[in-house]
Design a protein around this motif. Structure first.
Motif, PDB file in Angstrom:
ATOM      1  N   GLU A 145       2.279   1.684  -3.538  1.00  0.00           N
ATOM      2  CA  GLU A 145       1.260   2.214  -4.452  1.00  0.00           C
ATOM      3  C   GLU A 145       1.010   3.700  -4.215  1.00  0.00           C
ATOM      4  O   GLU A 145       0.827   4.463  -5.158  1.00  0.00           O
ATOM      5  CB  GLU A 145      -0.046   1.430  -4.312  1.00  0.00           C
ATOM      6  CG  GLU A 145       0.005   0.048  -4.909  1.00  0.00           C
ATOM      7  CD  GLU A 145       0.348   0.064  -6.394  1.00  0.00           C
ATOM      8  OE1 GLU A 145      -0.208   0.886  -7.136  1.00  0.00           O
ATOM      9  OE2 GLU A 145       1.201  -0.744  -6.795  1.00  0.00           O
ATOM     10  N   SER A 193       0.830  -1.212   0.000  1.00  0.00           N
ATOM     11  CA  SER A 193       0.000   0.000   0.000  1.00  0.00           C
ATOM     12  C   SER A 193       0.862   1.259   0.000  1.00  0.00           C
ATOM     13  O   SER A 193       0.527   2.238  -0.668  1.00  0.00           O
ATOM     14  CB  SER A 193      -0.955  -0.007   1.192  1.00  0.00           C
ATOM     15  OG  SER A 193      -0.244   0.044   2.408  1.00  0.00           O
ATOM     16  N   LYS A 207       3.922   5.456  -5.777  1.00  0.00           N
ATOM     17  CA  LYS A 207       3.857   5.375  -7.241  1.00  0.00           C
ATOM     18  C   LYS A 207       2.816   6.340  -7.795  1.00  0.00           C
ATOM     19  O   LYS A 207       2.974   6.858  -8.898  1.00  0.00           O
ATOM     20  CB  LYS A 207       3.542   3.948  -7.691  1.00  0.00           C
ATOM     21  CG  LYS A 207       4.731   3.021  -7.624  1.00  0.00           C
ATOM     22  CD  LYS A 207       4.369   1.647  -8.158  1.00  0.00           C
ATOM     23  CE  LYS A 207       5.563   0.736  -8.184  1.00  0.00           C
ATOM     24  NZ  LYS A 207       5.261  -0.575  -8.766  1.00  0.00           N
ATOM     25  N   ASP A 208       1.743   6.564  -7.034  1.00  0.00           N
ATOM     26  CA  ASP A 208       0.745   7.538  -7.465  1.00  0.00           C
ATOM     27  C   ASP A 208       1.291   8.968  -7.392  1.00  0.00           C
ATOM     28  O   ASP A 208       0.931   9.816  -8.210  1.00  0.00           O
ATOM     29  CB  ASP A 208      -0.518   7.429  -6.610  1.00  0.00           C
ATOM     30  CG  ASP A 208      -1.327   6.184  -6.919  1.00  0.00           C
ATOM     31  OD1 ASP A 208      -1.099   5.575  -7.985  1.00  0.00           O
ATOM     32  OD2 ASP A 208      -2.174   5.803  -6.085  1.00  0.00           O
TER      33      ASP A 208
END
Length: 144
Positions: free
Chosen positions: A50, A47, A53-54
Motif C-alpha cells: 500500500e 502495508s 502503491k501510494d
C-alpha cells in the motif's frame, strides 16, 4: 488409505466437550488475539504494498500482491526464489518461508524481520518496474 469421520464427531470445526459450550480464545476476552508469523508476514507485505502503491499509483495500478509458502518449482534451480514477478499478469508473489528462513539477519527481532520483508517487497516491485529499489522511495531512507 482414505479415512472417514465418525458421524457423531465434528472435531476441528467446533468443540463442545461435555456440554460446556464452545471454547474461548486462549488469551481471554480482554487481550488481543495472538498473531502468528504468517499473519505478521501478510500484514507487512500488505502495508508495504500500500505504501508503494501510494508513491507509484499509475505504475502499480492493477498490480496484485500475493503471499505463498514456497515456490512451486522448488528443486529445479540451484537457489530458492524469495519472490516471483509476473509482469504480463501484473502479479508479485512473495514466498514466506524462504524470506523468513533463508534470510541472515544480524539481529533476530521483530524490527529486523519486518525490514527484511519490506526489502523483499521493494526489490520485487523494483524488478517489476525496472527501477533500482533505492529509487522507489528515496525520502524514506534519508534520516539525516
Amino acid at each position: 488409505m482414505v479415512r472417514t469421520r465418525r458421524s457423531g464427531s465434528a472435531r476441528g470445526l467446533a468443540r463442545d466437550r461435555h456440554g460446556r459450550g464452545i471454547r474461548a480464545a486462549v488469551t481471554g476476552p480482554l487481550l488481543p488475539l495472538l498473531r502468528s508469523r504468517a499473519d505478521l508476514f501478510d500484514m507487512t507485505v500488505a502495508s508495504t504494498a500500500e505504501y508503494l502503491k501510494d508513491l507509484w499509483p499509475q505504475e502499480l495500478s492493477g498490480v496484485s500482491f500475493e503471499v505463498a509458502g514456497l515456490p512451486s518449482d522448488l528443486g529445479r534451480s540451484s537457489g530458492v526464489d524469495r519472490w516471483r514477478v509476473l509482469a504480463d499478469e501484473r502479479r508479485v508473489i512473495l514466498y514466506r518461508l524462504p524470506v523468513e528462513r533463508l534470510s541472515r539477519l544480524h539481529r533476530y527481532d521483530d524490527l529486523h524481520r519486518r525490514m527484511m520483508i519490506e526489502s523483499c517487497v521493494f526489490r520485487a516491485v523494483a524488478e517489476l518496474l525496472g527501477k533500482d529499489p533505492w529509487d522507489l522511495a528515496p525520502e524514506r531512507f534519508r534520516h539525516f
